[in-house]
Enzyme design. Structure first.
Site, PDB file in Angstrom:
ATOM      1  N   LYS A   1       5.081   4.185  -1.190  1.00  0.00           N
ATOM      2  CA  LYS A   1       5.317   5.519  -1.754  1.00  0.00           C
ATOM      3  C   LYS A   1       6.637   6.107  -1.275  1.00  0.00           C
ATOM      4  CE  LYS A   1       0.415   6.601  -2.248  1.00  0.00           C
ATOM      5  NZ  LYS A   1      -0.729   7.167  -1.528  1.00  0.00           N
TER       6      LYS A   1
ATOM      7  N   GLY B   1       0.832  -1.198   0.000  1.00  0.00           N
ATOM      8  CA  GLY B   1       0.000   0.000   0.000  1.00  0.00           C
ATOM      9  C   GLY B   1       0.863   1.243   0.000  1.00  0.00           C
ATOM     10  N   SER B   2       0.365   2.294   0.622  1.00  0.00           N
ATOM     11  CA  SER B   2       1.020   3.601   0.526  1.00  0.00           C
ATOM     12  C   SER B   2       2.400   3.645   1.164  1.00  0.00           C
ATOM     13  CB  SER B   2       0.146   4.665   1.159  1.00  0.00           C
ATOM     14  OG  SER B   2      -1.110   4.662   0.529  1.00  0.00           O
ATOM     15  N   ILE B   3       2.736   2.647   1.996  1.00  0.00           N
ATOM     16  CA  ILE B   3       4.082   2.634   2.569  1.00  0.00           C
ATOM     17  C   ILE B   3       5.114   2.615   1.446  1.00  0.00           C
ATOM     18  CG2 ILE B   3       5.689   1.087   3.752  1.00  0.00           C
ATOM     19  CD1 ILE B   3       3.631   0.646   5.819  1.00  0.00           C
TER      20      ILE B   3
END
Lengths: 608, 363
Positions: A326, A322-324
């Site tokens: 990014k 997920g956004s980790i």
């Protein structure tokens, strides 16, 4: 050279030596004859008695396994005395009688026992373990009927004791009777025999050689019905070596409590060394359950449990980050000079690529965002742009530099690799070319990307500690292993760290729930979509999730300058990352400071 | 005719009779030990004995002094065989010790025992220190002997390597070593062994210990010893009778046709039978030493002493192992343990001894 030499009378020269040699022969042969006389004439009666019913039995004595300790010397896996039920096949005249009697006395499965004894007939004097670790009452029952049970005996032994039951069960692992397959694998090493215990998972497996110790043996005489009379020879077993872990038992308890009974994993690590302070995976199991006679039903139940309680999710659970993710994409962009950190990109809430529209999690859009803001508010559109500019190859290359896509190398068995997709990988796997849209999805950590919590702990540690990638480790005896220094300028790392601080402290940060007035904390949320559009198509029966809610991620570290601890938490199907996984991480970080204060007090008290 | 009569008279018939008696005892035991399990072994052993007798006659007929001239070729052939067995030999239980041709197998390390005795005897008869050898004289033979010993260690066969080292040491002691050199060597050995041990890495030590432990099963070796002791002790004064040894017949005793065959003798024939066998060996060895003392040349004498030491070590180590006063190492009992290579070499030795004994009457 010296012709004189050959002419010296040989007889003179060698007579003395020949006589000396004869004297030596006399001495040696006298020893043999004396010993023969002693054994056959003087002790003949004794040996004749032994031979009449060949009454010698030989038996291994199990060595106590080494203990497993936490970093402060608290014993996590200990030994306790136990009793094993043993049969010498040759001494049992009527197998059916004995096994049915045992079944009445202590509820042993008579068929299973009879099978074991019959199988042991090939080596008639080698003991067969009928049951490990029987209760004290059962031992007393068998002992009282020993005259009715020829060939059956009770052997004192030691058994594993996992002091805190299911605490750190996945790290410790468990032991079990050696299987045929394991026996074959170790053939020729002279280490194991049938009935021996061997580490099956976790540290018990990883450190088997240290923990095992060396078996002793006992040679004894039995009477006509196989009861032991006298020990003829005994060698004491050598206990195994203790193994000390980097785990702090107290933090392990805190992390375990923080996750409660939800499914998921927590890893706490020292970013500057790679030492793992806590590693929790849930659901767990009471390790003591695998000791002693384990009923096949119980075993089947555990193995077939859809929640897979035996799996250590910290290093075997593979989730989309997920956004980790990014954070890593952002670093890749900075390092490759694809983005200017201060340049703003407009987020209208979506991103169009060809005919496809990719949405931001915030439907109404974030407006103008720069890199820092994009991380703080986890703007998807910013990273769609960045992903498109970087391309999948550069994303993959950078993820690999951070150690993603391969096992971290921690001293625990059966670690998995995770997955960082690439064009070649997709072609091999699906025989279809890579789609541009898939790059966008990868850039926000969805799609094919899979990571383990431990991989995130390792990679994130390098991001926050100034760029040093350490192999995570769990054995206290090992020293820090620096794999490499990231090829990223310090200033870029500081930008990212600042943004991660903002995630927690900024009024619009996605991780605000973790904010604490006492400590400076940085972090990143992640919400991993569970299998929709793309991934669900490839799923076979086994991969279909039991629920369709998202996985919640949070990674946090503290203090932001010179972090002492970094915590990764993933809650399966927990929902939104910040609100669900965030508090778990916060609990562990606060617990860490609490323990630190406690230790400091102890030290200052000690000084007084 | 008269000359022919003289030839016959000068043969050492006592030696031949002694050997034949030992062989006879051996055959009886082998029959008792193997008749139920593997009767083919008995027939094979008889064939080996016939082959061995031919060997013995050849070596008796041949002038033993020829050996002194071909000691280098003999040595080189031995080395080649030892290298070949490492490369082409059959892998049995993790060791490469045998060449196998169908039913027949041959162990070159057995041959190495006698060729090294011949090499040392030749060296000792050519190069002689008046006051005995000093360290410098011994350096070259040390090198020569260590090559085959290392090759045998690689097979791995610690027992044979050890016994060859002991035989070589024994012959050099007979040849004579200067006292100061002897003390120097002894102190060097006693210092370097433990020192070397200290310098080894932990895993290396473990490997060596595992290597030294000759038993496959971790509990096996003392099981063998105990069963062997029971077999011997329970034979008592008169024995349980031929084919009536319970330890042997019920197969409690492992390796009873090879390394532990002495236990079969002692169980079935008792103290009387076992001590007669021991006395037969004593007679054989005494005779060999006597022939050595009487030999007409230095080479012949040294070969006799070498072969005597060879028999002393084999008999003593094998029987001590069966009696439980020595650890279990694979050393055969001469003329009795089943095994073609060892039997051939033993018969060869007797042939050489007969040749030395007979020829002292000619020149």
């Amino acid at each position: 050279m010296k012709p004189r030499v050959e002419s010296i009378p040989i007889e003179m020269e060698f007579r003395k030596k020949g006589i000396l040699l004869l004297a030596l022969v006399g001495v040696l042969f006298s020893i043999i004859l004396g010993r023969l006389m002693y054994m056959q004439v003087i002790k003949g009666e004794y040996y004749a008695g032994l031979s009449r019913n060949n009454r010698i039995r030989i038996m291994g004595i199990r060595a106590p396994r080494g203990r497993i300790l936490d970093r402060n010397g608290i014993v996590l896996a200990d030994n306790r005395p136990s009793y094993d039920l043993i049969a010498i096949p040759n001494d049992i005249p009527n197998i059916h009688y004995v096994t049915s009697k045992l079944s009445r006395l202590i509820g042993l499965d008579p068929k299973e026992a009879a099978k074991k004894i019959r199988k042991g007939k090939r080596r008639p004097y080698t003991p067969v373990y009928l049951a490990r670790d029987i209760t004290f009452e059962n031992m007393a029952r068998v002992e009282s009927e020993t005259y009715e049970l020829p060939g059956i005996s009770i052997d004192p032994s030691t058994e594993r004791d996992y002091v805190y039951k299911d605490l750190a069960c996945h790290v410790l692992g468990f032991v079990g009777e050696i299987s045929k397959k394991e026996l074959d694998a170790h053939r020729g090493e002279k280490k194991y025999a049938i009935g021996d215990l061997i580490g099956k998972s976790g540290i018990e497996l990883e450190c088997e050689d240290e923990l095992r110790g060396k078996k002793g043996k006992k040679i004894f005489e039995v009477d006509a019905i196989g009861r032991r009379q006298k020990v003829l020879e005994e060698s004491i077993p050598t206990p195994g070596k203790d193994v000390m872990l980097t785990i702090d038992k107290r933090l392990q308890v805190i992390a375990s409590d923080a996750l409660r009974d939800r499914t998921g994993a927590v890893v706490a690590i020292v970013p500057s060394t790679g030492e793992v302070l806590a590693m929790v995976s849930k659901p767990g199991f009471d390790t003591n359950m695998f000791l002693g006679p384990i009923a096949p039903e119980v075993w089947q139940k555990v193995v077939n449990d859809p929640m897979h309680p035996l799996e250590n999710r910290a290093l075997r659970g593979q989730y989309p980050p997920g956004s980790i993710f990014k954070i890593f994409v952002a670093l890749a962009g900075l390092t490759d000079n694809v983005i200017d950190p201060s340049k703003e990109i407009f987020c209208p809430g979506y991103f169009d690529l060809g005919s496809k529209r990719f949405l931001c999690w915030k439907r109404q859009g974030h407006g103008d965002v720069n890199l820092k803001r994009a991380i703080i508010e986890s703007c998807d559109v910013y990273f769609y742009h960045l992903g498109k500019d970087l391309g999948i190859d550069r994303i993959k290359a950078f993820a690999n530099i951070l150690g993603l896509g391969r096992p971290t190398g921690i001293e625990l068995p059966n670690e998995v690799s995770g997955l960082i997709p690439s064009q070649g990988w997709k072609l091999r796997r699906f025989h279809r070319p890579w789609q541009k849209g898939e790059t966008l999805i990868t850039a926000i950590g969805q799609g094919y990307v899979l990571v383990t919590p431990l991989q995130i702990a390792k990679a994130m540690s390098a991001v926050v500690n100034g760029g040093f990638l350490y192999t995570p480790r769990i054995l206290a005896s090992d020293s820090p292993r620096l794999e490499k220094q990231l090829p990223v300028p310090r200033s870029y790392l500081d930008i990212i760290k600042g943004a991660m601080r903002g995630v927690v402290e900024d009024p619009h940060g996605t991780g605000r729930i973790v904010r604490d007035p006492m400590f400076s904390i940085g972090g990143k949320t992640g919400t991993a979509q569970v299998v929709r559009k793309i991934v669900s198509k490839r799923s076979d029966e086994k991969d279909i999730p039991y629920r369709y809610r998202d996985h919640a991620w949070f990674v946090g570290f503290s203090p932001v300058e010179n972090p002492e601890i970094l915590v990764v938490a993933v809650v399966e199907h927990g929902g939104h990352g910040g609100s669900i996984a965030g508090p778990v991480v916060k609990d562990v970080i606060k617990g860490y400071y609490f323990i630190k204060e406690l230790d400091n007090e102890k030290i200052s008290k000690g000084n007084k | 005719m008269k000359r022919y009569q003289k030839v016959i008279n000068n043969i050492d018939r006592g030696l031949i009779v002694t050997v034949l008696l030992i062989i006879l005892v051996g055959l009886l035991c082998l029959y008792s030990a193997t008749r139920t399990v593997n009767p083919g072994i008995f027939t094979k052993q008889i064939l080996w004995i016939l082959l061995g007798s031919i060997c013995m006659i050849i070596f008796f007929a041949m002038d033993y002094r020829i050996l002194k001239n071909i000691y280098w070729p003999l040595y080189l052939i031995t080395l080649i065989l030892l290298v070949c067995v490492l490369v082409f030999g059959r892998d049995i239980a993790g060791a490469r010790r045998w060449f196998t041709f169908g039913q027949v197998s041959f162990q070159p390390s057995e041959l190495a025992k006698i060729t090294l005795i011949i090499w040392i005897a030749s060296y000792g008869s050519i190069k002689k220190g008046i006051q005995g050898y000093n360290i410098r004289d011994l350096a070259f033979p040390f090198l020569i002997i260590s090559v085959p010993v290392i090759l045998i260690l690689l097979e791995p066969d610690l027992g044979t390597a050890g016994i060859i080292t002991l035989i070589a040491t024994g012959i050099f002691l007979v040849i004579g070593i200067q006292r100061s050199s002897l003390i120097a060597i002894l102190s060097m050995v006693s210092v370097s062994l433990p020192a070397g041990w200290l310098f080894l890495k932990d895993y290396q030590r473990k490997r060596i210990l595992a290597f030294l432990d000759p038993s496959q099963d971790p509990l096996g070796s003392s099981y063998c010893t105990i069963q062997s002791k029971i077999a011997i002790g329970s034979g008592r004064l008169l024995g349980k009778g031929f084919l009536h040894g319970t330890q042997t017949q019920l197969r409690f005793l492992p390796e009873h046709h090879t390394d532990f065959i002495f236990s079969v003798v002692a169980e079935e024939w008792g103290f009387i039978g076992a001590s007669i066998l021991v006395l037969l060996y004593l007679l054989l060895i005494t005779k060999i030493i006597y022939i050595g003392i009487k030999a007409k040349d230095r080479f012949g004498a040294l070969v006799c002493f070498g072969i005597a030491i060879y028999f002393i070590l084999h008999v003593f180590i094998n029987i001590s192992m069966a009696l439980g006063i020595m650890p279990v190492v694979g050393v055969p009992l001469p003329f009795i343990s089943y095994g073609g290579s060892s039997l051939l070499v033993n018969m060869m030795c007797i042939g050489i001894i007969l040749s030395i004994s007979w020829r002292r009457f000619i020149f």
